[in-house]
Design a protein around this motif. Sequence first.
Motif, PDB file in Angstrom:
ATOM      1  N   PRO A  53       0.604  -1.130  -0.022  1.00  0.00           N
ATOM      2  CA  PRO A  53      -0.049  -0.084  -0.165  1.00  0.00           C
ATOM      3  C   PRO A  53       0.840   1.240   0.021  1.00  0.00           C
ATOM      4  O   PRO A  53       0.363   2.334   0.393  1.00  0.00           O
ATOM      5  CB  PRO A  53      -0.893  -0.237   1.418  1.00  0.00           C
ATOM      6  CG  PRO A  53       0.209  -0.755   2.331  1.00  0.00           C
ATOM      7  CD  PRO A  53       1.100  -1.835   1.538  1.00  0.00           C
ATOM      8  N   THR A  54       1.964   1.208  -0.324  1.00  0.00           N
ATOM      9  CA  THR A  54       2.855   2.447  -0.144  1.00  0.00           C
ATOM     10  C   THR A  54       3.446   3.186  -1.362  1.00  0.00           C
ATOM     11  O   THR A  54       3.916   4.175  -1.382  1.00  0.00           O
ATOM     12  CB  THR A  54       4.324   2.160   0.535  1.00  0.00           C
ATOM     13  OG1 THR A  54       4.979   0.993   0.033  1.00  0.00           O
ATOM     14  CG2 THR A  54       3.745   1.533   2.243  1.00  0.00           C
ATOM     15  N   ASP A  55       3.006   2.442  -2.309  1.00  0.00           N
ATOM     16  CA  ASP A  55       3.316   3.085  -3.644  1.00  0.00           C
ATOM     17  C   ASP A  55       2.457   2.645  -4.837  1.00  0.00           C
ATOM     18  O   ASP A  55       1.561   1.651  -4.612  1.00  0.00           O
ATOM     19  CB  ASP A  55       4.781   2.596  -4.324  1.00  0.00           C
ATOM     20  CG  ASP A  55       6.015   2.982  -3.371  1.00  0.00           C
ATOM     21  OD1 ASP A  55       6.203   4.396  -3.300  1.00  0.00           O
ATOM     22  OD2 ASP A  55       6.728   2.286  -2.917  1.00  0.00           O
ATOM     23  N   GLY A  56       2.051   3.522  -5.932  1.00  0.00           N
ATOM     24  CA  GLY A  56       1.380   3.060  -7.142  1.00  0.00           C
ATOM     25  C   GLY A  56      -0.028   2.814  -6.604  1.00  0.00           C
ATOM     26  O   GLY A  56      -0.812   3.623  -5.976  1.00  0.00           O
ATOM     27  N   ILE A  57      -0.481   1.799  -7.284  1.00  0.00           N
ATOM     28  CA  ILE A  57      -1.979   1.124  -7.191  1.00  0.00           C
ATOM     29  C   ILE A  57      -2.443   1.016  -5.824  1.00  0.00           C
ATOM     30  O   ILE A  57      -3.423   1.601  -5.246  1.00  0.00           O
ATOM     31  CB  ILE A  57      -2.398   0.096  -8.047  1.00  0.00           C
ATOM     32  CG1 ILE A  57      -2.052   0.228  -9.749  1.00  0.00           C
ATOM     33  CG2 ILE A  57      -3.716  -0.584  -7.893  1.00  0.00           C
ATOM     34  CD1 ILE A  57      -2.062  -1.011 -10.302  1.00  0.00           C
ATOM     35  N   GLY A  58      -1.523   0.381  -5.021  1.00  0.00           N
ATOM     36  CA  GLY A  58      -1.946  -0.085  -3.366  1.00  0.00           C
ATOM     37  C   GLY A  58      -1.949   1.199  -2.901  1.00  0.00           C
ATOM     38  O   GLY A  58      -3.052   1.504  -2.163  1.00  0.00           O
ATOM     39  N   LYS A  59      -1.352   2.278  -2.963  1.00  0.00           N
ATOM     40  CA  LYS A  59      -1.643   3.593  -2.157  1.00  0.00           C
ATOM     41  C   LYS A  59      -2.549   4.294  -2.613  1.00  0.00           C
ATOM     42  O   LYS A  59      -3.422   4.693  -1.714  1.00  0.00           O
ATOM     43  CB  LYS A  59      -0.261   4.433  -2.376  1.00  0.00           C
ATOM     44  CG  LYS A  59      -0.381   5.642  -1.532  1.00  0.00           C
ATOM     45  CD  LYS A  59       1.150   6.342  -1.582  1.00  0.00           C
ATOM     46  CE  LYS A  59       1.345   7.668  -0.773  1.00  0.00           C
ATOM     47  NZ  LYS A  59       2.587   8.247  -0.916  1.00  0.00           N
ATOM     48  N   ALA A  60      -3.006   4.401  -3.872  1.00  0.00           N
ATOM     49  CA  ALA A  60      -3.956   5.248  -4.424  1.00  0.00           C
ATOM     50  C   ALA A  60      -5.193   4.353  -3.852  1.00  0.00           C
ATOM     51  O   ALA A  60      -6.346   5.019  -3.559  1.00  0.00           O
ATOM     52  CB  ALA A  60      -3.972   5.121  -5.943  1.00  0.00           C
ATOM     53  N   LEU A  61      -5.212   3.113  -3.876  1.00  0.00           N
ATOM     54  CA  LEU A  61      -6.552   2.405  -3.444  1.00  0.00           C
ATOM     55  C   LEU A  61      -6.904   2.602  -2.212  1.00  0.00           C
ATOM     56  O   LEU A  61      -7.809   2.679  -1.612  1.00  0.00           O
ATOM     57  CB  LEU A  61      -6.348   0.918  -3.858  1.00  0.00           C
ATOM     58  CG  LEU A  61      -6.946   0.604  -5.081  1.00  0.00           C
ATOM     59  CD1 LEU A  61      -6.381  -1.017  -5.470  1.00  0.00           C
ATOM     60  CD2 LEU A  61      -8.374   0.819  -5.659  1.00  0.00           C
ATOM     61  N   ALA A  62      -5.664   2.750  -1.192  1.00  0.00           N
ATOM     62  CA  ALA A  62      -5.714   2.726   0.177  1.00  0.00           C
ATOM     63  C   ALA A  62      -6.680   4.370   0.340  1.00  0.00           C
ATOM     64  O   ALA A  62      -7.634   4.451   1.350  1.00  0.00           O
ATOM     65  CB  ALA A  62      -4.534   3.026   0.849  1.00  0.00           C
ATOM     66  N   PHE A  63      -6.126   5.237  -0.393  1.00  0.00           N
ATOM     67  CA  PHE A  63      -6.926   6.733  -0.018  1.00  0.00           C
ATOM     68  C   PHE A  63      -8.360   6.532  -0.884  1.00  0.00           C
ATOM     69  O   PHE A  63      -9.165   7.318  -0.186  1.00  0.00           O
ATOM     70  CB  PHE A  63      -6.016   7.691  -0.906  1.00  0.00           C
ATOM     71  CG  PHE A  63      -4.834   8.110  -0.002  1.00  0.00           C
ATOM     72  CD1 PHE A  63      -5.083   9.290   0.700  1.00  0.00           C
ATOM     73  CD2 PHE A  63      -3.599   7.584  -0.137  1.00  0.00           C
ATOM     74  CE1 PHE A  63      -3.862   9.681   1.566  1.00  0.00           C
ATOM     75  CE2 PHE A  63      -2.720   7.957   0.822  1.00  0.00           C
ATOM     76  CZ  PHE A  63      -2.691   9.013   1.437  1.00  0.00           C
ATOM     77  N   GLU A  64      -8.507   5.966  -1.862  1.00  0.00           N
ATOM     78  CA  GLU A  64      -9.824   5.797  -2.272  1.00  0.00           C
ATOM     79  C   GLU A  64     -10.900   4.995  -1.504  1.00  0.00           C
ATOM     80  O   GLU A  64     -11.899   5.504  -1.301  1.00  0.00           O
ATOM     81  CB  GLU A  64      -9.858   5.055  -3.923  1.00  0.00           C
ATOM     82  CG  GLU A  64     -11.057   5.109  -4.652  1.00  0.00           C
ATOM     83  CD  GLU A  64     -11.121   6.705  -5.226  1.00  0.00           C
ATOM     84  OE1 GLU A  64     -12.461   7.075  -5.201  1.00  0.00           O
ATOM     85  OE2 GLU A  64     -10.180   7.307  -5.048  1.00  0.00           O
ATOM     86  N   LEU A  65     -10.322   4.089  -0.763  1.00  0.00           N
ATOM     87  CA  LEU A  65     -11.306   3.304   0.019  1.00  0.00           C
ATOM     88  C   LEU A  65     -11.525   3.996   1.290  1.00  0.00           C
ATOM     89  O   LEU A  65     -12.574   3.759   1.793  1.00  0.00           O
ATOM     90  CB  LEU A  65     -10.423   1.880   0.275  1.00  0.00           C
ATOM     91  CG  LEU A  65     -10.402   0.959  -0.801  1.00  0.00           C
ATOM     92  CD1 LEU A  65      -9.688  -0.411  -0.568  1.00  0.00           C
ATOM     93  CD2 LEU A  65     -11.914   0.469  -1.479  1.00  0.00           C
TER      94      LEU A  65
END
Length: 311
Positions: A53-65
Amino acid sequence: MVPADFLIATATVLGFVTLLKNLLATARWLHATFLRKLKNLRAYGSWAVITGPTDGIGKALAFELASVGLNLVLAGQNPSKLEPTSSKLRERYGPTIEVKTVIADFAKLTGEEIAAAMTGAMEGLDVGLLVNNAGMAYPNPTYFHEVDQQLMESMLRVNLNAAVWVTKAVIGGMLKKKRGAILNIGSGSSVYVSSFPLQTLYASTKAFMAMFSKSIGLEYEEQGVDIQCQVPLFIATKMTVLRRRPMLVPSAETFSRASVRWIGHKRQCNPYWSHAAQAFVMHALDGITVWYVKRYMEWTRNEGLEHDRHL
């Protein structure tokens, strides 16, 4: 009716049916992509687990969720990256969500150790969504015989082993309450082209992810657990080999907004509209696509080697 007239009538009817079928499929895709409302993801449970969750898709999804009110368990290997990410989430969303972190180096842990770490982190939480996002690719396109042994081992552990064992740790709780969703981040490289040279190991691990997702999706669809594999094309992240961002390549943030809209719908999908359009053309022109991919990967490999020589 003479035979010639019958054949013409039959061909006309079949053509009309085919056209109607394609028009309906296009209409459904347009509705799903641009008009369908986001599911209430909290109905699955109040917590989401995200790996990588600290870069790229994972990080963006964390903020989106987090923006839709889900509490987060962030699983990553690097404490110096996990802490800033969790701090930014708390700063942006304040008391509306909770954030927990778990340090887990998927490249080094055994399957049992991964499951134990995740089970401990989720104890007492109403986990409704798992995002298996952690993944590795070659730093530059590489011929298979050139792949470093340590990189190969790490890629197999992160891309395959981790996803299987994290899923194993999560799915039992979902089955007990008969609700939950699992989102596996795959790749269009394993679906829309017949070969993906110079990224062979990466594409092969993502092919496993696609089959794994579809198969367990069928196993658990009648038990309230929605399992999906998303198969995007290039996204502007650190893991891709892109030197710049072309027009049809979305940012991780843009992709994540589309990604969340598809959770709980279909066992396999390509959520971003331009990716879906590109994938249709790529699949239809497979021979040309594979030829282009090989030439592009060879060019990118040479660019990377030249860059490394000047460091």
